[in-house]
Scaffold this motif. Structure first.
Motif, mmCIF file in Angstrom:
data_model
loop_
_atom_site.group_PDB
_atom_site.id
_atom_site.type_symbol
_atom_site.label_atom_id
_atom_site.label_comp_id
_atom_site.label_asym_id
_atom_site.label_seq_id
_atom_site.Cartn_x
_atom_site.Cartn_y
_atom_site.Cartn_z
ATOM 1 N N ARG A 80 0.825 -1.186 0.014
ATOM 2 C CA ARG A 80 -0.121 0.005 0.136
ATOM 3 C C ARG A 80 0.914 1.273 -0.061
ATOM 4 O O ARG A 80 0.579 2.388 -0.428
ATOM 5 C CB ARG A 80 -0.996 -0.245 1.227
ATOM 6 C CG ARG A 80 -1.788 1.008 1.263
ATOM 7 C CD ARG A 80 -2.934 1.106 2.659
ATOM 8 N NE ARG A 80 -3.753 2.260 2.366
ATOM 9 C CZ ARG A 80 -4.595 2.246 3.526
ATOM 10 N NH1 ARG A 80 -4.852 1.408 4.338
ATOM 11 N NH2 ARG A 80 -5.469 3.084 3.525
ATOM 12 N N LYS A 81 2.063 1.217 0.830
ATOM 13 C CA LYS A 81 2.754 2.294 0.712
ATOM 14 C C LYS A 81 3.403 2.862 -0.623
ATOM 15 O O LYS A 81 3.513 3.830 -0.980
ATOM 16 C CB LYS A 81 4.107 2.134 1.571
ATOM 17 C CG LYS A 81 4.808 3.353 1.698
ATOM 18 C CD LYS A 81 6.224 2.772 2.646
ATOM 19 C CE LYS A 81 6.932 4.124 2.909
ATOM 20 N NZ LYS A 81 8.221 3.794 3.757
ATOM 21 N N GLN A 82 3.804 1.766 -1.532
ATOM 22 C CA GLN A 82 4.155 1.959 -2.722
ATOM 23 C C GLN A 82 3.068 2.616 -3.656
ATOM 24 O O GLN A 82 3.323 3.392 -4.520
ATOM 25 C CB GLN A 82 4.675 0.558 -3.457
ATOM 26 C CG GLN A 82 5.630 1.049 -4.604
ATOM 27 C CD GLN A 82 6.316 -0.350 -5.195
ATOM 28 O OE1 GLN A 82 5.627 -1.378 -5.552
ATOM 29 N NE2 GLN A 82 7.356 -0.417 -5.037
ATOM 30 N N ALA A 83 1.954 2.025 -3.487
ATOM 31 C CA ALA A 83 0.513 2.688 -4.227
ATOM 32 C C ALA A 83 0.452 4.279 -3.671
ATOM 33 O O ALA A 83 0.190 4.990 -4.800
ATOM 34 C CB ALA A 83 -0.371 1.841 -3.936
ATOM 35 N N GLN A 84 0.739 4.519 -2.541
ATOM 36 C CA GLN A 84 0.524 5.631 -2.042
ATOM 37 C C GLN A 84 1.570 6.739 -2.596
ATOM 38 O O GLN A 84 1.106 8.019 -3.159
ATOM 39 C CB GLN A 84 0.533 5.802 -0.491
ATOM 40 C CG GLN A 84 -0.627 5.225 -0.044
ATOM 41 C CD GLN A 84 -0.619 5.278 1.595
ATOM 42 O OE1 GLN A 84 0.254 5.205 2.239
ATOM 43 N NE2 GLN A 84 -1.817 4.827 2.295
ATOM 44 N N GLN A 85 2.699 6.104 -2.811
ATOM 45 C CA GLN A 85 3.837 7.091 -3.368
ATOM 46 C C GLN A 85 3.563 7.454 -4.781
ATOM 47 O O GLN A 85 3.721 8.496 -5.151
ATOM 48 C CB GLN A 85 5.201 6.236 -3.308
ATOM 49 C CG GLN A 85 5.653 6.137 -1.751
ATOM 50 C CD GLN A 85 6.854 5.365 -1.746
ATOM 51 O OE1 GLN A 85 7.193 4.663 -2.439
ATOM 52 N NE2 GLN A 85 7.578 5.501 -0.681
ATOM 53 N N TYR A 86 3.147 6.457 -5.581
ATOM 54 C CA TYR A 86 2.705 6.841 -6.917
ATOM 55 C C TYR A 86 1.629 7.633 -6.987
ATOM 56 O O TYR A 86 1.607 8.641 -7.856
ATOM 57 C CB TYR A 86 2.301 5.415 -7.778
ATOM 58 C CG TYR A 86 1.556 5.678 -8.964
ATOM 59 C CD1 TYR A 86 2.539 6.105 -10.071
ATOM 60 C CD2 TYR A 86 0.241 5.619 -9.207
ATOM 61 C CE1 TYR A 86 2.051 6.148 -11.280
ATOM 62 C CE2 TYR A 86 -0.115 5.871 -10.452
ATOM 63 C CZ TYR A 86 0.663 6.240 -11.392
ATOM 64 O OH TYR A 86 0.312 6.438 -12.805
ATOM 65 N N MET A 87 0.582 7.524 -6.388
ATOM 66 C CA MET A 87 -0.740 8.517 -6.325
ATOM 67 C C MET A 87 -0.035 9.858 -5.664
ATOM 68 O O MET A 87 -0.567 11.039 -6.225
ATOM 69 C CB MET A 87 -1.546 8.220 -5.255
ATOM 70 C CG MET A 87 -2.290 6.797 -5.757
ATOM 71 S SD MET A 87 -2.859 7.108 -7.545
ATOM 72 C CE MET A 87 -3.956 8.522 -7.443
ATOM 73 N N ARG A 88 0.941 9.867 -4.791
ATOM 74 C CA ARG A 88 1.612 11.310 -4.492
ATOM 75 C C ARG A 88 2.286 11.669 -5.648
ATOM 76 O O ARG A 88 2.227 13.029 -5.949
ATOM 77 C CB ARG A 88 2.499 11.186 -3.098
ATOM 78 C CG ARG A 88 2.842 12.424 -2.627
ATOM 79 C CD ARG A 88 3.613 12.171 -1.526
ATOM 80 N NE ARG A 88 2.770 11.383 -0.327
ATOM 81 C CZ ARG A 88 3.545 10.170 0.129
ATOM 82 N NH1 ARG A 88 4.334 9.613 -0.587
ATOM 83 N NH2 ARG A 88 2.513 9.472 0.768
ATOM 84 N N LEU A 89 2.885 11.102 -6.376
ATOM 85 C CA LEU A 89 3.608 11.473 -7.528
ATOM 86 C C LEU A 89 2.577 12.052 -8.663
ATOM 87 O O LEU A 89 3.021 13.193 -9.171
ATOM 88 C CB LEU A 89 4.480 10.533 -8.281
ATOM 89 C CG LEU A 89 5.183 10.965 -9.463
ATOM 90 C CD1 LEU A 89 6.193 11.777 -9.246
ATOM 91 C CD2 LEU A 89 5.798 9.632 -10.132
#
Length: 217
Positions: A80-89
């Protein structure tokens, strides 16, 4: 912390000003707007759909001209953290890409106008007026950027203007000041010397930028 944010804001202002002036200061004769456009051929924001008509063998045929559509492999995230990083990008690109595009447009428009001014004094006076206008217009926006958004803006200005921030500041203010701001940039994990690398470390960012430009996300 307040001092650090103020200095970061100032750095971004200098980069915007340098992006505008770097082509002017780098050559004896300023480029025309057409030459600047030819050198900076990265995609710009365009309408999603353009409708028109053509006449073919006496018949009026309607057509639709659409943006490029980019097809990429589906992203998979380990957690989930990696997905959140993408959405933040994605969020950050949508926020700072317009500023980088505006810097590119300012470069084109200023270069065109400087080409019409009679002498070096008039050109320098106009550059100073534009620089003051940049600080007045963009300082409130810069203060609202996070560190990660500031770092991304540095990269996207490089993408739009085809020159590293360090090289632009060096041409604009000299090697000593460029070195000072390079050291400062290291303080928040950025480097003014690193060029935008769409095929390497910035590959995911380039994917997001292209999809934002085409209206896909």
């Amino acid at each position: 912390m307040a001092y650090f944010c103020t200095q970061m804001c100032k750095l971004l202002m200098i980069i915007l000003g340098a992006a505008m002036c770097q082509q002017v200061l780098a050559q004896d004769q300023p480029m025309t707007a057409e030459q600047a456009l030819a050198e900076m051929d990265s995609p710009t924001f365009v309408p999603t759909v353009k409708v028109g008509k053509v006449l073919h063998e006496g018949d009026s045929i309607q057509y639709m001209e659409m943006n490029n559509v980019y097809v990429y492999p589906t992203l998979t995230f380990k957690n989930r953290k990696q997905a959140q990083q993408y959405m933040r990008l994605v969020t950050n690109v949508k926020k700072v890409l317009p500023i980088a595009k505006e810097a590119r447009q300012m470069l084109i428009e200023t270069t065109e106008l400087l080409d019409m001014l009679p002498d070096e004094k008039a050109k320098q006076e106009h550059i100073k007026r534009v620089e003051d206008d940049i600080f007045r217009t963009y300082k409130p926006k810069m203060k609202k950027l996070t560190y990660s958004q500031g770092k991304l803006l540095i990269k996207l200005i490089d993408r739009e203007c085809h020159s590293s921030s360090y090289d632009m500041i060096k041409a604009f203010m000299g090697p000593i000041r460029a070195g000072f701001w390079q050291v400062f940039a290291w303080g928040f994990g950025a480097s003014l010397k690193k060029e935008y690398d769409p095929e390497g470390v910035d590959r995911l960012t380039e994917r997001v930028v292209r999809m934002v430009e085409s209206g896909q996300i």
